[in-house]
Design an enzyme around this catalytic site. Structure first.
Site, PDB file in Angstrom:
ATOM      1  N   PRO A   2       0.837  -1.212   0.000  1.00 39.52           N
ATOM      2  CA  PRO A   2       0.000   0.000   0.000  1.00 39.52           C
ATOM      3  C   PRO A   2       0.872   1.262   0.000  1.00 39.52           C
ATOM      4  O   PRO A   2       1.804   1.373   0.792  1.00 39.52           O
ATOM      5  CB  PRO A   2      -0.792  -0.110   1.307  1.00 39.52           C
ATOM      6  CG  PRO A   2      -0.662  -1.528   1.747  1.00 39.52           C
ATOM      7  CD  PRO A   2       0.636  -2.027   1.183  1.00 39.52           C
ATOM      8  N   GLU A   3       0.583   2.167  -0.915  1.00 40.56           N
ATOM      9  CA  GLU A   3       1.293   3.447  -1.003  1.00 40.56           C
ATOM     10  C   GLU A   3       0.311   4.550  -0.607  1.00 40.56           C
ATOM     11  O   GLU A   3      -0.796   4.267  -0.164  1.00 40.56           O
ATOM     12  CB  GLU A   3       1.830   3.646  -2.428  1.00 40.56           C
ATOM     13  CG  GLU A   3       2.707   2.470  -2.901  1.00 40.56           C
ATOM     14  CD  GLU A   3       3.238   2.654  -4.325  1.00 40.56           C
ATOM     15  OE1 GLU A   3       3.440   3.801  -4.748  1.00 40.56           O
ATOM     16  OE2 GLU A   3       3.439   1.626  -5.006  1.00 40.56           O
TER      17      GLU A   3
END
Ligand SMILES: [Zn+2]
Length: 275
Positions: A2-3
């Site tokens: 996840p960014e």
């Protein structure tokens, strides 16, 4: 992993449900996922109210009553989802949070176990090493800040953007997408970016990350899901990431994939040239 767009999507989803809620029970199924003593973690949270859910880089920050902040880093495969208490626990569920008069539990699940949860005094959050080292947020960084953060960095622009210290929140997917949108080769030394390139980079950060947040982030192999368990849709809009050998949407040249600093890197050799 996840960014920023995925963490921001989760933040917004959680905020709608849990803002103002008071913790009533914390069930820790895997103590080593906590960077705090498990017994103290659960007892300290009990009775705390969720006053705000913020984000810094890829970190979620639950600001609680009683000078406490719950920091969550999702690592590679961490998921925060909302479930009715009667829903059976999925494998790899590590922590379950219950709330007073809440019809829904908050569950933390992490298959690869690189994520963690940590409870810290709110006044100390900005001094945590993983927070203190972060560069500015890419959605609000100014041209001068961006230029200043890159002017002494002699490394290649992609690893510099991944370092979290020039700007924060970017990982492998959005670095490739942003550099493509800005027509910058991933190996150009960061301190050699021209004013035009810096302006394009700043614009691309805002354009790509905003569009990705609006699409609910990118779900690849369903490692990341939104709080309701649904996947994001931005992977359908990737211009280079995951598109090796397919034609560039701008020029038709096949997108190239190679390893840069050990990371899969996708770029268009025609649109993204070294100066
Ligand atoms: Zn191209």
């Amino acid at each position: 992993m996840p960014e920023l767009p995925e963490v921001e999507t989760i933040r917004r989803g959680l905020r709608k449900i849990f803002l103002g809620r008071v913790f009533s029970e914390v069930i820790v199924h895997r103590p080593s996922t906590l960077r705090s003593d498990p017994a103290q973690f659960a007892s300290k949270l009990m009775g705390c109210r969720v006053q705000e859910i913020g984000r810094r880089g890829k970190h979620l920050l639950f600001a609680l009553s009683g000078d406490a902040t719950l920091l969550v880093h999702l690592g590679m495969t961490g998921q925060l989802t909302v479930q009715p208490p009667e829903t059976p626990l999925r494998p790899h569920t590590q922590v379950v949070f219950r709330f007073i008069r809440g019809r829904l539990d908050l569950r933390y699940r992490d298959v690869r176990r690189f994520g963690y949860l940590q409870l810290v005094p709110t006044s100390q959050v900005s001094y945590l090493p993983q927070i203190a080292q972060l560069g500015p947020e890419p959605l609000s960084i100014t041209y001068e800040e961006l230029a200043g953060r890159l002017q002494h960095r002699r490394g290649k622009i992609k690893p510099v953007l991944l370092s979290q210290t020039a700007v924060c929140g970017l990982g492998n997917i959005y670095t490739d997408e942003v550099l493509f949108a800005a027509d910058i080769h991933p190996e150009q030394p960061a301190n050699t970016l021209s004013p035009d390139q810096l302006r394009r980079l700043q614009a691309a950060l805002i354009e790509i990350l905003t569009a990705a947040i609006e699409a609910g982030g990118s779900s690849i192999d369903r490692a990341y899901v939104r709080v309701d368990g649904s996947p994001g849709t931005y992977q359908q809009h990737h211009a280079v990431y995951g598109r090796a050998h397919q034609p560039c949407y701008c020029c038709g040249t096949p997108i190239r994939r190679y390893l840069l600093s050990g990371r899969s890197t996708y770029f268009c050799p025609q649109c993204q040239r070294l100066p």
